[in-house]
Design an enzyme around this catalytic site. Structure first.
Site, PDB file in Angstrom:
ATOM      1  N   LYS A  71       0.791  -1.230  -0.071  1.00 54.88           N
ATOM      2  CA  LYS A  71      -0.001  -0.056   0.171  1.00 54.88           C
ATOM      3  C   LYS A  71       1.149   1.232  -0.058  1.00 54.88           C
ATOM      4  CE  LYS A  71      -3.301   2.547   2.924  1.00 54.88           C
ATOM      5  NZ  LYS A  71      -4.263   2.573   4.123  1.00 54.88           N
ATOM      6  N   ASP A 105      -2.684  10.001   4.001  1.00 57.54           N
ATOM      7  CA  ASP A 105      -4.143   9.665   4.140  1.00 57.54           C
ATOM      8  C   ASP A 105      -4.871  10.611   4.939  1.00 57.54           C
ATOM      9  OD1 ASP A 105      -6.567   8.630   4.380  1.00 57.54           O
ATOM     10  OD2 ASP A 105      -5.775   6.723   5.510  1.00 57.54           O
ATOM     11  N   LYS A 108     -10.191  12.644   8.506  1.00 60.58           N
ATOM     12  CA  LYS A 108      -9.684  12.199   9.745  1.00 60.58           C
ATOM     13  C   LYS A 108      -9.537  13.235  11.058  1.00 60.58           C
ATOM     14  CE  LYS A 108      -6.654   8.544   8.334  1.00 60.58           C
ATOM     15  NZ  LYS A 108      -7.482   7.384   8.899  1.00 60.58           N
ATOM     16  N   ASP A 164       1.467   6.180   5.871  1.00 57.89           N
ATOM     17  CA  ASP A 164       0.448   5.354   5.283  1.00 57.89           C
ATOM     18  C   ASP A 164       1.076   4.718   4.083  1.00 57.89           C
ATOM     19  OD1 ASP A 164      -2.070   3.797   5.812  1.00 57.89           O
ATOM     20  OD2 ASP A 164      -3.139   5.390   4.643  1.00 57.89           O
ATOM     21  N   ASP A 198     -12.382   6.943   3.723  1.00 57.85           N
ATOM     22  CA  ASP A 198     -11.034   6.471   4.518  1.00 57.85           C
ATOM     23  C   ASP A 198     -10.780   5.054   4.301  1.00 57.85           C
ATOM     24  OD1 ASP A 198      -9.045   7.354   6.227  1.00 57.85           O
ATOM     25  OD2 ASP A 198     -10.006   7.503   8.194  1.00 57.85           O
ATOM     26  N   GLU A 238      -9.327   3.729   2.062  1.00 62.00           N
ATOM     27  CA  GLU A 238      -8.941   4.038   0.675  1.00 62.00           C
ATOM     28  C   GLU A 238      -8.053   3.092   0.257  1.00 62.00           C
ATOM     29  OE1 GLU A 238      -7.611   5.344   3.280  1.00 62.00           O
ATOM     30  OE2 GLU A 238      -5.703   4.812   3.014  1.00 62.00           O
ATOM     31  N   ARG A 247      -7.530  -0.103   0.842  1.00 63.13           N
ATOM     32  CA  ARG A 247      -7.900  -1.584   0.115  1.00 63.13           C
ATOM     33  C   ARG A 247      -8.801  -1.276  -1.255  1.00 63.13           C
ATOM     34  NH1 ARG A 247     -12.543  -2.356   4.839  1.00 63.13           N
ATOM     35  NH2 ARG A 247     -11.040  -1.210   5.589  1.00 63.13           N
TER      36      ARG A 247
HETATM   37  N1  BES Z   1      -4.432   4.301   6.899  1.00 68.00           N
HETATM   38  C1  BES Z   1      -5.697   3.628   7.736  1.00 68.00           C
HETATM   39  C2  BES Z   1      -5.414   2.890   8.650  1.00 68.00           C
HETATM   40  C3  BES Z   1      -4.776   2.949   9.733  1.00 68.00           C
HETATM   41  C4  BES Z   1      -4.779   4.028  10.688  1.00 68.00           C
HETATM   42  C5  BES Z   1      -3.528   2.248  10.050  1.00 68.00           C
HETATM   43  C6  BES Z   1      -4.023   4.313  11.873  1.00 68.00           C
HETATM   44  C7  BES Z   1      -2.497   2.561  11.072  1.00 68.00           C
HETATM   45  C8  BES Z   1      -2.886   3.621  11.857  1.00 68.00           C
HETATM   46  C9  BES Z   1      -6.752   3.424   6.731  1.00 68.00           C
HETATM   47  O1  BES Z   1      -6.665   3.811   5.491  1.00 68.00           O
HETATM   48  C10 BES Z   1      -8.182   3.717   7.334  1.00 68.00           C
HETATM   49  O2  BES Z   1      -8.250   4.883   7.652  1.00 68.00           O
HETATM   50  N2  BES Z   1      -8.916   2.691   7.673  1.00 68.00           N
HETATM   51  C11 BES Z   1     -10.272   3.128   8.254  1.00 68.00           C
HETATM   52  C12 BES Z   1     -11.183   2.018   7.637  1.00 68.00           C
HETATM   53  C13 BES Z   1     -12.446   2.386   8.085  1.00 68.00           C
HETATM   54  C14 BES Z   1     -12.852   3.806   7.448  1.00 68.00           C
HETATM   55  C15 BES Z   1     -13.521   1.238   7.562  1.00 68.00           C
HETATM   56  C16 BES Z   1      -9.978   2.565   9.858  1.00 68.00           C
HETATM   57  O3  BES Z   1      -9.269   1.648  10.136  1.00 68.00           O
HETATM   58  O4  BES Z   1     -10.439   3.274  10.695  1.00 68.00           O
HETATM   59 ZN    ZN Z   2      -4.888   4.616   4.960  1.00 69.71          ZN
HETATM   60 MN    MN Z   3      -7.751   5.670   5.554  1.00 74.60          MN
END
Ligand code: BES
Ligand code: ZN
Ligand code: MN
Length: 464
Positions: free
Chosen positions: A232, A237, A244, A255, A314, A316, A318
């Site tokens: 990734k 992000d 966020k 990220d 958010d 994104e 996947r």
């Molecule tokens: N990059 C983040 C996940 C993340 C956040 C990894 C903090 C490590 C530390 C990812 O893109 C994300 O924001 N995921 C969301 C998904 C949700 C919106 C379904 C999450 O995990 O809250």
């Molecule tokens: Zn992310």
């Molecule tokens: Mn995200």
């Protein structure tokens, strides 16, 4: 990249002894009276982490004694390069440890290097030097060099702020790597993502000033077993329109940690000249906010076909991985591994130190877990629980990128990715943190290359 803190034999090097608490008494009895007295003056007993410098008659350091307790804490040497008085040290002996000596000293040298790391690109004052270790005898130098350089590259890429490590800079880093090792590299840039059928990568990255792109590096003999690593590469992000909050955004320069991890691995694999045909795919984008940003409720087409309803901008990572995994499967690799800072849920489940491992393949899971344990790089398996697939069903598209409920967030993300992977491709997904939240011996706060040593060993064992 700065040179490793490992040097050729030096008669002036200070001897270093590692001793367990059990073996300490017998070892102490071999020492002269002054040293014995000094050790007891300092209450040294061989507990893990204890360090005692013994003086010579002129006041200079005679030797360094490091306690390793029962030997269970593998990271005691990780702090030495930055905590001993600056100088050159050489391993004299390790007492009380049953493990094979070559293995113990190999890890000692590597953990010394890992703890010597600092990121000082933006510091005005010139960086301080770590202490040096004389290469211990009989160790696997190539392993130490390969692992240390790979970790350094990964950490540097992650630690560099998004302003200087956007999609273009990440691609430039991959180009430099390709150049170093004579690999081929193709970058699909901007609107070419649409004409070359990577619509999902384009949708996520199109709002940023620096255009999205897909990094595609290949190396090795065409007829060797195909190993493909996908990372990734979300260079920042913001969350997109589902922005966020302050704390959630603070460290999102990391990220692209999955991309940085596979680029570091590529460096190591190519340096070691493993007999594989390596391919590295990194969709590099910034999840930004602008008038043309993808929106909650949009439906995004994908390379493979299944349409994605955007439940949350958010989620994104996947979405960009969907197209990269589909491309990877088109040539049926013998092994496909993706690394991604994919979900906060994986961190809630396992904390920062344990990447979550997902695979339908039990033997692959076992191999990775045991390679992780053997290389001080642990991983933990979570289930690809098919019963939770319903949580990411969409009313209007083939799949949603976010479950409404939030239940099992790391698992539903992995199940989402599985949609884009061919049934017959041996596949592993690693949801990793990419970051040390605090300073620990050998693991300074900041970017970290989780799972790298575990993956390298599995590839080497399977194909070399
Ligand atoms: N990059 C983040 C996940 C993340 C956040 C990894 C903090 C490590 C530390 C990812 O893109 C994300 O924001 N995921 C969301 C998904 C949700 C919106 C379904 C999450 O995990 O809250
Ligand atoms: Zn992310
Ligand atoms: Mn995200």
């Amino acid at each position: 990249m700065s040179p490793l803190p490992l040097v050729d034999p030096d008669p002036k090097a200070t001897p270093l002894t590692l001793v367990t608490d059990k073996a300490f008494g017998a070892w102490r009895d071999t020492q002269g009276d002054a040293v014995k007295a000094w050790l007891s003056t300092n209450d040294f007993s061989g507990k893990a982490g204890e360090v005692c410098l013994t003086p010579l008659e002129d006041g200079a350091v005679g030797q360094v004694v490091v306690g390793i307790g029962d030997g269970a804490d593998k990271w005691v040497a990780g702090r030495l390069a930055r905590s001993l008085p600056e100088g050159t040290y050489c391993l004299e002996q390790i007492t009380g440890i049953e493990d094979e000596k070559a293995q113990v000293s190999t890890w000692l040298a590597l953990s010394w290097c890992l703890g010597a790391y600092t990121f000082d690109r933006y510091k005005s004052e010139s960086p301080t030097n770590p202490s040096k270790l004389v290469w211990p005898e009989d160790i696997d130098r190539a392993y130490v060099e390969g692992a240390a350089q790979a970790t350094t590259l990964t950490r540097d890429l992650i630690n560099t702020p998004a302003e200087d490590m956007g999609p273009a800079a990440l691609a430039a880093a991959a180009e430099e790597l390709a150049d170093t090792h004579g690999a081929a590299i193709n970058i699909v840039l901007g609107d070419d993502l649409l004409s070359e059928n990577f619509p999902a990568i384009h949708a996520v990255g199109r709002a940023a000033d620096v255009a999205p792109r897909l990094i595609d590096l290949t190396w090795g003999k065409a007829d060797a077993p195909k190993v493909t690593l996908v990372g990734k590469g979300v260079c920042f992000d913001s969350g997109g329109l589902n922005i966020k909050p302050t704390n959630g955004m603070r460290w999102m320069k990391k990220d692209m940690g999955g991309g940085a991890t596979v680029l570091g691995l590529a460096d190591w694999i190519m340096r070691a000249k493993l007999s594989v045909r390596l391919r590295v795919l990194v969709p590099a984008v910034e999840n930004a906010i602008s008038g043309n940003a993808f929106r909650p409720g949009d439906v995004v087409p994908t390379r493979k076909g299944p349409t994605i309803e955007v439940g949350n901008t958010d989620a994104e990572g996947r979405v960009v991985l969907a197209d990269a995994l589909a491309l990877a499967c088109e040539e049926s690799p013998s092994l496909l591994i993706d690394c991604a800072t994919l979900t906060g849920a994986a961190r809630v489940a396992l904390g920062p130190d344990l990447p979550a491992l997902f695979t339908p393949d039990d033997s692959l899971a076992k191999e990775l877990m045991s390679a992780g344990m053997a290389n001080n790089d642990p991983l933990w398996r979570l289930p690809l629980w098919a019963g939770y697939r319903r949580l990411i069903e969409s009313k209007i598209a083939d799949v949603s990128n976010s479950g409404e409920s939030g239940f099992a967030g790391a698992i539903t993300a992995a199940l989402f990715l599985k949609t884009f992977v061919s049934e017959d491709t041996p596949w592993v997904h690693l949801d990793l943190f990419g970051w040390n939240p605090d300073d620990k011996p050998g693991r300074p706060m900041g970017g970290e290359a989780y799972a790298q040593r575990a993956i390298f060993e599995v590839i080497r064992n399977r194909f070399a």
